[in-house]
Design an enzyme around this catalytic site. Structure first.
Site, PDB file in Angstrom:
ATOM      1  N   LYS A   1      -0.722   4.915   4.513  1.00  0.00           N
ATOM      2  CA  LYS A   1      -1.613   3.960   5.185  1.00  0.00           C
ATOM      3  C   LYS A   1      -1.114   3.690   6.592  1.00  0.00           C
ATOM      4  O   LYS A   1       0.041   3.316   6.795  1.00  0.00           O
ATOM      5  CB  LYS A   1      -1.716   2.661   4.393  1.00  0.00           C
ATOM      6  CG  LYS A   1      -2.749   1.694   4.982  1.00  0.00           C
ATOM      7  CD  LYS A   1      -3.072   0.557   4.043  1.00  0.00           C
ATOM      8  CE  LYS A   1      -4.063  -0.415   4.655  1.00  0.00           C
ATOM      9  NZ  LYS A   1      -5.344   0.229   5.005  1.00  0.00           N
TER      10      LYS A   1
ATOM     11  N   HIS B   1       0.830  -1.202   0.000  1.00  0.00           N
ATOM     12  CA  HIS B   1       0.000   0.000   0.000  1.00  0.00           C
ATOM     13  C   HIS B   1       0.868   1.257   0.000  1.00  0.00           C
ATOM     14  O   HIS B   1       2.077   1.192   0.159  1.00  0.00           O
ATOM     15  CB  HIS B   1      -0.938   0.015   1.213  1.00  0.00           C
ATOM     16  CG  HIS B   1      -2.134  -0.857   1.047  1.00  0.00           C
ATOM     17  ND1 HIS B   1      -2.125  -2.192   1.357  1.00  0.00           N
ATOM     18  CD2 HIS B   1      -3.385  -0.589   0.578  1.00  0.00           C
ATOM     19  CE1 HIS B   1      -3.319  -2.718   1.103  1.00  0.00           C
ATOM     20  NE2 HIS B   1      -4.097  -1.755   0.622  1.00  0.00           N
TER      21      HIS B   1
END
Length: 234
Positions: free
Chosen positions: A135, A131
Site C-alpha cells: 500500500k 495494511h
C-alpha cells in the site's frame, strides 16, 4: 452491465471475477503497462489504480460520458476538480475511500460513537490502521474518513500521522505482510478503553461494494456516496 476496469492489479482482478459471476461482462481493462478491449462500449467504469493515475482515469471516463466508480486513495487534492468536471459533463461519479459494505456500516457506527463520546473529555480518541506492505499511501483513505467523522464531534483541531500532540487526532499507520485492511478506533481514559474494530478478511468485500456502486449509477446523473448506494440514512 458492461464494465471497464481502470487498474488491473489484485483489486481489478477480484472485481473482474465477481462481476463475471454476477452476470456482467468486462469489455475493457487497463494498467500502466497494457490496455485491452473497447472502452467506449462500457456502461460503467471502475477505477482502482494508483494515486498518480486516478485523476487521468476519472477524467477519461467523465469525458467519454461513462459513469465512474473510483476507489483509489491518495489523490484527493484534485477531488473538487473531478466534481466540477462531472457537473460540467453531466456525468455520474462515486468516490469512496472504501467500498466494503461492512466498512461503510462501520463509518456510521464510528460517527454515532463520536457523537456519544463528545461530552466525555476524559477519553482520548485515536485511530489505527494496518495494511499490506504494497500500500503506497499512509494513512489509508479509510482512516482519514474515520478521522474526519470523529473531528466533526471532537475538540481536536485536525488529524496527524503518528503524533503525540494533544490537540490533534493521532492516526497510527502500520504496514505488515498480507493484511487486507484493519481499522481500530480507541477511546482511552485512565480507567478504561472503548474500541471499535473492522477487519477485512479478503478483497472481495471491497470488490462487491464497487460493483454495487457501479450498478447503482445506472440511469443516474450526479455525484453520489456509498451511503446513498447502501441506503444508510444520516
Amino acid at each position: 452491465m458492461k464494465i471497464a476496469l481502470l487498474g488491473y492489479g489484485k483489486m481489478g482482478k477480484t472485481i473482474e471475477k465477481l462481476a463475471l459471476e454476477k452476470g456482467h461482462s468486462v469489455v475493457y481493462k487497463s494498467a500502466s503497462d497494457f490496455e485491452k478491449g473497447f472502452f467506449d462500449e462500457a456502461d460503467a467504469a471502475i477505477e482502482f489504480s494508483s494515486p498518480e493515475s486516478a485523476v487521468k482515469n476519472i477524467s477519461k471516463a467523465l469525458e467519454a460520458g461513462i459513469p465512474i466508480v473510483c476507489g483509489t486513495t491518495g489523490w484527493l487534492e484534485k477531488y473538487d476538480e473531478m466534481v466540477n468536471l462531472c457537473e460540467k459533463r453531466n456525468g455520474s461519479f462515486i468516490y469512496a475511500s472504501n467500498f466494503s459494505v461492512g466498512v461503510n456500516l462501520f463509518f456510521s457506527i464510528n460517527e454515532y460513537a463520536a457523537k456519544l463520546m463528545a461530552p466525555w473529555k476524559e477519553y482520548n480518541v485515536s485511530v489505527e490502521e494496518i495494511h499490506h506492505l504494497e500500500k503506497k499511501d499512509a494513512p489509508s483513505g479509510t482512516a482519514i474518513t474515520i478521522a474526519e467523522e470523529i473531528l466533526k464531534h471532537n475538540d481536536k483541531k485536525n488529524w496527524k500521522l503518528n503524533t503525540s500532540e494533544e490537540n490533534n487526532l493521532n492516526i497510527i499507520a502500520k504496514r505488515e505482510e498480507d493484511v487486507k485492511g484493519t481499522h481500530i478506533v480507541s477511546y482511552e481514559s485512565s480507567i478504561d478503553t472503548i474500541s471499535l474494530k473492522h477487519e477485512a478478511h479478503s478483497r472481495e468485500g471491497f470488490a462487491l461494494g464497487a460493483i454495487l456502486a457501479a450498478e447503482y449509477l445506472k440511469n443516474k446523473k450526479g455525484i453520489f456516496t456509498m451511503k446513498e448506494v447502501l441506503g444508510i440514512k444520516e
